[in-house]
Design an enzyme around this catalytic site. Structure first.
Site: not given
Length: 353
Positions: A116, A133, A144
């Site tokens: 990442c 996030c 969600c």
């Protein structure tokens, strides 16, 4: 700089709108059922389902997504060297060197180390970066909007319980209000403002029940297969290629991996999932490089029945707590004698289907 900061603040505020909507609907349903309808005989069961529903919903929302530990971060020297390198091949060599002692068995589709650039760390198995996030989430399932949070390793059990208790809550409300709903249409209900609460209470409960039922059924299927939503659409790639069932250990073990060994805690929204979120047992049978060298010098593996090869030892067996009691590997004869004599190594495998 300032406008982008204001935009981020607005996005964060707007992200709570679905949560506020659900909270208002739940608060209104409580008022309509307890105050307006006030069916005393049902209130005990109603409050039990209501408390469990709100508790699991709260835990799903406010349990922060688990992130990889520091051991998956590059050292300062490796990070500087990685940033200086311009060739992807050289960067991958640095990542392979840093990941050689990490419990990582999956790669990208191009067989590269999963890294990442945003979080500057090597991704553990089943870990993905959430753009909403802005963090890498262990065993990420999905982000969600109805809980304004990432559903992953740290709160997946809470999310399942939230779906289950919301389903039971809606079912109970719809079932107990049905008789008053029928009286409303037959004009047998007293002409008070409570009848409108009865009307909308039934419609809302039935609507949410139908929509949640499909989602809950889907996630029950995912738990049985030990897959995440991401892995359903993009199978994880192991050394022997992509395998969507690579982490499946059988239905019972898959269930225990999410809910834990203590069955008395399964229905409570407290964390009991097995593991650390960074290392997962796998059913995949993968040959170690040393075993490949030995096997290339010997004859092909033994077969049983219709040319079905016996699998070699799984790479993650020594770290696999769930397989420890059910996998037995018995090898006959020392390795040195087998290599010198050129004879085939006998392997007896006992795995739970």
């Amino acid at each position: 700089m300032a406008p982008s900061h204001v935009l981020k603040c607005c996005q964060k505020a707007l992200a709570w709108v679905p949560v506020a909507f659900i909270a208002l609907v739940v608060a209104w349903s409580y008022y309509a059922y307890v105050v307006e309808l006030c069916v005393f005989v049902y209130l005990v069961v109603f409050h039990l389902s209501f408390v469990m529903f709100v508790w699991s919903y709260w835990k799903t929302i406010f349990t922060f997504p688990a992130s990889p530990s520091n051991e998956f971060c590059l050292s300062k020297a490796d990070k500087e060297q990685y940033e200086k390198e311009e060739r992807p091949e050289s960067q991958q060599e640095i990542l392979r060197r840093a990941a050689k002692d990490l419990p990582i068995y999956t790669t990208t589709a191009s067989r590269a180390i999963r890294y990442c650039d945003r979080c500057q760390l090597i991704k553990p198995d089943r870990c993905h970066h959430c753009s909403a996030c802005d963090v890498c989430v262990l065993k990420m399932d999905h982000h969600c909007p109805w809980v304004n949070n990432c559903v992953g390793f740290s709160n997946y059990k809470f999310f399942l319980l939230f779906l289950m208790y919301s389903l039971l809550y809606c079912l109970f409300v719809a079932a107990t209000v049905l008789q008053y709903f029928i009286k409303f249409w037959t004009n047998e209900l007293l002409d008070t403002h409570a009848k409108f609460h009865v009307l909308f209470l039934f419609f809302v409960a039935a609507m949410f029940f139908i929509s949640i039922l499909s989602l809950f059924s889907y996630h029950c299927w995912l738990v049985g297969k030990n897959r995440s939503t991401i892995e359903t659409f993009r199978a994880p790639t192991f050394r022997n290629g992509p395998d969507k069932n690579g982490f499946s250990l059988g239905c019972s073990k898959n269930l225990r991996e999410v809910f834990g060994d203590e069955k008395k805690y399964w229905l409570l929204p407290i964390f009991t999932s097995l593991g650390d979120g960074c290392n997962f047992p796998t059913r995949l049978v993968i040959m170690d490089p040393e075993q490949l060298t030995v096997s290339s010098q010997n004859e092909p593996a033994k077969s049983s029945g219709a040319n079905q090869s016996f699998p070699p030892r799984p790479l993650s067996e020594s770290q696999n707590r769930l397989l420890a009691s059910d996998s037995q590997w018995v090898e006959s004869g020392p390795e040195e004698e087998s290599v010198k004599s050129g004879a085939k190594k006998n392997i007896i495998v006992s795995l739970e289907s």
